[in-house]
Design an enzyme around this catalytic site. Structure first.
Site, mmCIF file in Angstrom:
data_model
loop_
_atom_site.group_PDB
_atom_site.id
_atom_site.type_symbol
_atom_site.label_atom_id
_atom_site.label_comp_id
_atom_site.label_asym_id
_atom_site.label_seq_id
_atom_site.Cartn_x
_atom_site.Cartn_y
_atom_site.Cartn_z
ATOM 1 N N TYR A 154 15.147 71.777 32.396
ATOM 2 C CA TYR A 154 14.604 70.419 32.305
ATOM 3 C C TYR A 154 13.675 70.181 33.497
ATOM 4 C CZ TYR A 154 18.269 69.417 28.850
ATOM 5 O OH TYR A 154 19.069 69.428 27.740
ATOM 6 N N LYS A 243 17.202 76.666 26.741
ATOM 7 C CA LYS A 243 17.386 75.403 26.003
ATOM 8 C C LYS A 243 16.335 74.458 26.554
ATOM 9 C CE LYS A 243 21.274 72.112 25.343
ATOM 10 N NZ LYS A 243 20.832 70.882 25.929
HETATM 11 P P1 FBP Z 1 21.888 65.339 23.203
HETATM 12 O O1 FBP Z 1 21.673 66.119 21.933
HETATM 13 O O2 FBP Z 1 23.056 64.413 23.113
HETATM 14 O O3 FBP Z 1 20.620 64.662 23.649
HETATM 15 O O4 FBP Z 1 22.313 66.382 24.308
HETATM 16 C C1 FBP Z 1 21.520 67.467 24.725
HETATM 17 C C2 FBP Z 1 21.615 67.554 26.238
HETATM 18 O O5 FBP Z 1 20.882 68.626 26.730
HETATM 19 C C3 FBP Z 1 23.059 67.640 26.777
HETATM 20 O O6 FBP Z 1 23.513 68.948 26.868
HETATM 21 C C4 FBP Z 1 22.940 66.943 28.077
HETATM 22 O O7 FBP Z 1 24.101 66.290 28.455
HETATM 23 C C5 FBP Z 1 21.899 65.918 27.834
HETATM 24 O O8 FBP Z 1 21.078 66.371 26.784
HETATM 25 C C6 FBP Z 1 21.034 65.681 29.052
HETATM 26 O O9 FBP Z 1 20.253 64.584 28.777
HETATM 27 P P2 FBP Z 1 19.101 64.068 29.710
HETATM 28 O O10 FBP Z 1 17.827 64.474 29.048
HETATM 29 O O11 FBP Z 1 19.293 62.585 29.701
HETATM 30 O O12 FBP Z 1 19.275 64.676 31.073
#
Ligand code: FBP
Length: 319
Positions: A154, A243
């Site tokens: 991310y 991911k």
């Molecule tokens: P969701 O499908 O609920 O959006 O979850 C995917 C995910 O990657 C989770 O593994 C993680 O807890 C969350 O999104 C992180 O979300 P953010 O983008 O708010 O950090």
């Protein structure tokens, strides 16, 4: 078990459908709903088994209390070994390893019967170096023990939202006609923004991403440039699966999949709207292995129907 065998277990036929349940720490209980019962990890594990997910993501606490023996869940466990809460947002994000060292994380994973590990890297954060180092150690230790590693990549920095705001301010400052000319293409916009002082010293990737974010009306982390960067970084750091967020269209996501090379790609999450299933179709069209999703499944009043629709897209009804 070898890394390859473990990968086949969580990606039968090279395709993946993971149920993510680390949100109770990442977002707190704001996504839980007593009417659905999704505050209970047992409900999630039942959905994972009945919905034929190929992996369920749990943090160590839930893994120990709800997955470990004597339970006999069918869905392979993906143990998420770092995490942070959302409560402090005053700086760039850092998600610490929840163990003293990588070896302890792998020991714990082995102990609770995990098939793979997961770790979040906030690429672009000023603490990136800590996460890339912890991640690299984790890959080495996990691979020695036959466990694949999934990188949640991310890209995030608190500075980026200011850049987009500055870009918008710059465009309104130069006047409508000039701004319209710049908005015609990514390269013109990028060149034009270089004139704005806030952009001096920004990297080429960020300059392009700011331009894409303005043109596509999305956040910097969802731009094609940054999504492909996330995929590329995951591969370079040795992730078995990356991911990543969706980049908005099939062509740019296909580029991200190519940048990941032999590292397989799964889409993270997806929009919390009617466009979700269409996006999953595009992700598969782009050559990704599947997706890792949480709230779009376990917040739905009919989670098993969502799971069925996802399986149909991912395996064409063959599972
Ligand atoms: P969701 O499908 O609920 O959006 O979850 C995917 C995910 O990657 C989770 O593994 C993680 O807890 C969350 O999104 C992180 O979300 P953010 O983008 O708010 O950090």
């Amino acid at each position: 078990m070898s890394v390859e065998d473990a990968l086949e277990k969580i990606m039968p036929g090279g395709r993946a459908l993971f149920l993510a349940y680390d949100q109770g720490m990442e977002h707190g209980p704001r996504g839980f709903d007593p009417k659905v019962g999704n505050e209970n990890p047992e409900m999630i594990l039942k959905v994972a088994d009945k919905g034929k997910f190929t992996g369920v993501v749990l943090l160590p606490g839930d893994a120990k209390k709800y997955y470990d023996a004597p339970y006999a869940w069918e869905t392979p466990l993906i143990l998420k070994v770092n995490s942070k809460s959302e409560l402090y947002q005053g700086d760039d994000p850092y998600s610490p390893l929840l163990f003293e060292k990588a070896e302890d994380a792998v020991d714990f994973a082995d102990g609770v019967g995990a098939t793979a590990l997961g770790y979040t890297i906030y690429l672009g954060s000023k603490f990136e170096y800590r996460m890339t180092r912890e991640f690299s150690s984790l890959v080495r230790e996990a691979h020695d023990r036959g466990l694949p590693v999934i990188a949640w990549v991310y890209p995030r920095s608190i500075a980026w939202s200011f850049l987009t705001q500055d870009a918008k301010r710059f465009l309104s400052y130069i006047g409508e006609r000039e701004a319209e000319k710049l908005l015609e293409s990514v390269s013109q916009l990028r060149e034009g923004l270089k004139e704005g002082t806030a952009f001096k010293g920004q990297s080429p990737s960020i300059m392009t991403a700011v331009s894409e974010a303005l043109l596509r009306d999305c956040s910097i982390e969802e731009t094609p440039t940054i999504v492909a960067y996330a995929a590329s970084a995951a591969a370079r750091l040795g992730a078995d699966i990356a991911k990543i967020k969706y980049s908005g269209d099939v062509e740019s996501f296909r580029w991200a999949v190519r940048c990941a090379g032999r590292t397989r790609v799964v889409m993270s999450g997806g929009p919390k709207s009617g466009k979700f299933l269409d996006q999953v179709k595009e992700v598969i069209q782009a050559g990704a292995a599947g997706l890792a999703v949480g709230r779009n499944v376990w917040q739905d009043p009919k989670p098993l129907e969502v799971a069925k629709a996802l399986r149909e897209i991912i395996w064409g009804g063959a599972r």
